[in-house]
Design a protein around this motif. Structure first.
Motif, mmCIF file in Angstrom:
data_model
loop_
_atom_site.group_PDB
_atom_site.id
_atom_site.type_symbol
_atom_site.label_atom_id
_atom_site.label_comp_id
_atom_site.label_asym_id
_atom_site.label_seq_id
_atom_site.Cartn_x
_atom_site.Cartn_y
_atom_site.Cartn_z
ATOM 1 N N GLU A 134 4.239 3.967 -1.928
ATOM 2 C CA GLU A 134 3.483 3.949 -3.094
ATOM 3 C C GLU A 134 2.072 3.227 -2.985
ATOM 4 O O GLU A 134 1.159 3.848 -3.579
ATOM 5 N N ARG A 135 2.011 2.449 -2.093
ATOM 6 C CA ARG A 135 0.682 1.856 -1.826
ATOM 7 C C ARG A 135 -0.209 2.996 -1.296
ATOM 8 O O ARG A 135 -1.390 3.137 -1.271
ATOM 9 N N ASN A 136 0.312 3.624 -0.147
ATOM 10 C CA ASN A 136 -0.244 4.592 0.506
ATOM 11 C C ASN A 136 -0.415 5.950 -0.227
ATOM 12 O O ASN A 136 -1.682 6.426 -0.069
ATOM 13 N N GLU A 137 -0.102 6.346 -1.373
ATOM 14 C CA GLU A 137 -0.519 7.113 -2.261
ATOM 15 C C GLU A 137 -1.539 6.900 -3.286
ATOM 16 O O GLU A 137 -2.271 7.486 -3.260
ATOM 17 N N LEU A 138 -1.609 5.362 -3.394
ATOM 18 C CA LEU A 138 -2.929 4.935 -4.026
ATOM 19 C C LEU A 138 -3.988 4.874 -3.330
ATOM 20 O O LEU A 138 -5.265 5.095 -3.491
ATOM 21 N N ARG A 139 -3.931 4.382 -1.812
ATOM 22 C CA ARG A 139 -4.780 4.253 -0.955
ATOM 23 C C ARG A 139 -5.346 5.513 -0.546
ATOM 24 O O ARG A 139 -6.725 5.639 -0.174
ATOM 25 N N PHE A 140 -4.638 6.503 -0.277
ATOM 26 C CA PHE A 140 -5.120 7.637 0.046
ATOM 27 C C PHE A 140 -4.783 8.927 -0.699
ATOM 28 O O PHE A 140 -3.848 9.649 -0.613
ATOM 29 N N PRO A 141 -5.408 9.082 -1.911
ATOM 30 C CA PRO A 141 -5.189 10.141 -2.737
ATOM 31 C C PRO A 141 -5.456 11.447 -2.415
ATOM 32 O O PRO A 141 -6.075 11.671 -1.329
ATOM 33 N N VAL A 142 -4.931 12.468 -2.893
ATOM 34 C CA VAL A 142 -4.863 13.741 -2.443
ATOM 35 C C VAL A 142 -6.315 14.197 -2.820
ATOM 36 O O VAL A 142 -6.790 14.101 -3.949
ATOM 37 N N PRO A 143 -6.934 14.853 -1.599
ATOM 38 C CA PRO A 143 -8.036 15.444 -1.631
ATOM 39 C C PRO A 143 -8.313 16.555 -3.006
ATOM 40 O O PRO A 143 -7.274 17.208 -3.129
ATOM 41 N N GLY A 144 -9.226 16.200 -3.693
ATOM 42 C CA GLY A 144 -9.465 16.994 -5.068
ATOM 43 C C GLY A 144 -8.944 16.561 -6.059
ATOM 44 O O GLY A 144 -8.838 17.059 -7.121
ATOM 45 N N ALA A 145 -8.247 15.526 -6.087
ATOM 46 C CA ALA A 145 -7.501 14.926 -7.138
ATOM 47 C C ALA A 145 -8.411 14.429 -8.175
ATOM 48 O O ALA A 145 -9.599 14.123 -7.957
ATOM 49 N N ALA A 204 18.429 -9.350 9.594
ATOM 50 C CA ALA A 204 17.980 -11.076 10.199
ATOM 51 C C ALA A 204 16.725 -11.497 9.188
ATOM 52 O O ALA A 204 16.862 -12.589 9.116
ATOM 53 N N VAL A 205 15.921 -10.514 8.773
ATOM 54 C CA VAL A 205 14.558 -11.249 7.848
ATOM 55 C C VAL A 205 15.138 -11.050 6.414
ATOM 56 O O VAL A 205 14.156 -11.478 5.537
ATOM 57 N N GLY A 206 15.907 -10.206 6.009
ATOM 58 C CA GLY A 206 16.160 -10.084 4.550
ATOM 59 C C GLY A 206 15.383 -9.110 3.838
ATOM 60 O O GLY A 206 14.859 -9.269 2.858
ATOM 61 N N VAL A 207 15.084 -7.994 4.794
ATOM 62 C CA VAL A 207 14.077 -6.831 4.024
ATOM 63 C C VAL A 207 15.259 -5.708 4.147
ATOM 64 O O VAL A 207 15.843 -5.319 4.849
ATOM 65 N N ASP A 208 15.175 -5.057 2.850
ATOM 66 C CA ASP A 208 15.727 -3.759 2.530
ATOM 67 C C ASP A 208 14.795 -2.640 2.945
ATOM 68 O O ASP A 208 13.648 -2.690 2.289
ATOM 69 N N PRO A 209 15.178 -1.985 4.102
ATOM 70 C CA PRO A 209 14.298 -1.120 4.596
ATOM 71 C C PRO A 209 13.907 0.047 3.587
ATOM 72 O O PRO A 209 12.553 0.575 3.625
ATOM 73 N N LEU A 210 14.668 0.426 2.745
ATOM 74 C CA LEU A 210 14.655 1.734 1.857
ATOM 75 C C LEU A 210 13.476 1.168 0.684
ATOM 76 O O LEU A 210 12.565 1.956 0.499
ATOM 77 N N THR A 211 13.466 -0.331 0.123
ATOM 78 C CA THR A 211 12.806 -0.575 -0.701
ATOM 79 C C THR A 211 11.414 -1.006 -0.117
ATOM 80 O O THR A 211 10.518 -0.635 -0.766
ATOM 81 N N ALA A 212 11.284 -1.391 1.102
ATOM 82 C CA ALA A 212 10.181 -1.588 1.770
ATOM 83 C C ALA A 212 9.299 -0.230 2.182
ATOM 84 O O ALA A 212 8.054 -0.037 1.671
ATOM 85 N N LEU A 213 10.069 0.898 2.569
ATOM 86 C CA LEU A 213 9.399 1.940 2.777
ATOM 87 C C LEU A 213 8.855 2.686 1.563
ATOM 88 O O LEU A 213 7.842 3.189 1.314
ATOM 89 N N ALA A 214 9.723 2.643 0.371
ATOM 90 C CA ALA A 214 9.259 3.327 -1.050
ATOM 91 C C ALA A 214 8.025 2.386 -1.515
ATOM 92 O O ALA A 214 7.179 3.212 -1.938
ATOM 93 N N ALA A 215 8.006 1.079 -1.420
ATOM 94 C CA ALA A 215 6.659 0.257 -1.591
ATOM 95 C C ALA A 215 5.355 0.774 -0.831
ATOM 96 O O ALA A 215 4.448 0.889 -1.355
ATOM 97 N N LYS A 216 5.700 0.773 0.498
ATOM 98 C CA LYS A 216 4.637 1.259 1.307
ATOM 99 C C LYS A 216 4.250 2.577 0.764
ATOM 100 O O LYS A 216 3.003 2.767 0.808
#
Length: 126
Positions: free
Chosen positions: A105-116, A91-103
């Motif tokens: 990626e953002r979370n990997e940057l926002r929450f780096p692995v401890p000790g990285a 209904a809103v024109g969102v590709d759920p897999l693309t949206a999840l992949a982008a999210k």
């Protein structure tokens, strides 16, 4: 046989999305499948999934899938949540897999692995 043991690929998200669209169209439900209504339905179905676990201890919650009746309810509610999510995305024109992949990626940057590399432990700083 446990559903996880079946070695047959399931349908793709796109195939399921198309099937849901045809299902709703055949019943003339499109006028009711507005973003607001679908978001509300998604919330209701997610609450029904939560209801199964509401008063369980962590141990009981971990064992839910061992009870055939509860496992069936969980699978049904997961299906309902996914169905409404896919219909909402349509209904809103969102590709759920693309949206999840982008999210992710953002979370990997926002929450780096401890000790990285580049992380600073406050105890190591003098």
């Amino acid at each position: 046989m446990n559903e996880r043991e079946i070695d047959v690929p399931g349908p793709t998200l796109e195939e399921l999305r198309r099937r849901l669209t045809k299902f709703a169209a055949a019943r003339r439900w499109e006028p009711f499948h507005t973003p607001k209504n679908l978001a509300a339905a998604l919330t209701v179905e997610a609450a029904e999934l939560l209801e199964i676990f509401q008063w369980l201890t962590p141990e009981q919650a971990s064992a839910v899938m061992a009870d055939p009746d509860r496992a069936h309810r969980v699978r049904d509610e997961v299906a309902d949540v996914l169905a409404y999510l896919l219909q909402f995305c349509t209904a809103v024109g969102v590709d759920p897999l693309t949206a999840l992949a982008a999210k992710i990626e953002r979370n990997e940057l926002r929450f780096p692995v401890p000790g990285a590399v580049g992380d600073v432990n406050p105890e190591d700083v003098s």
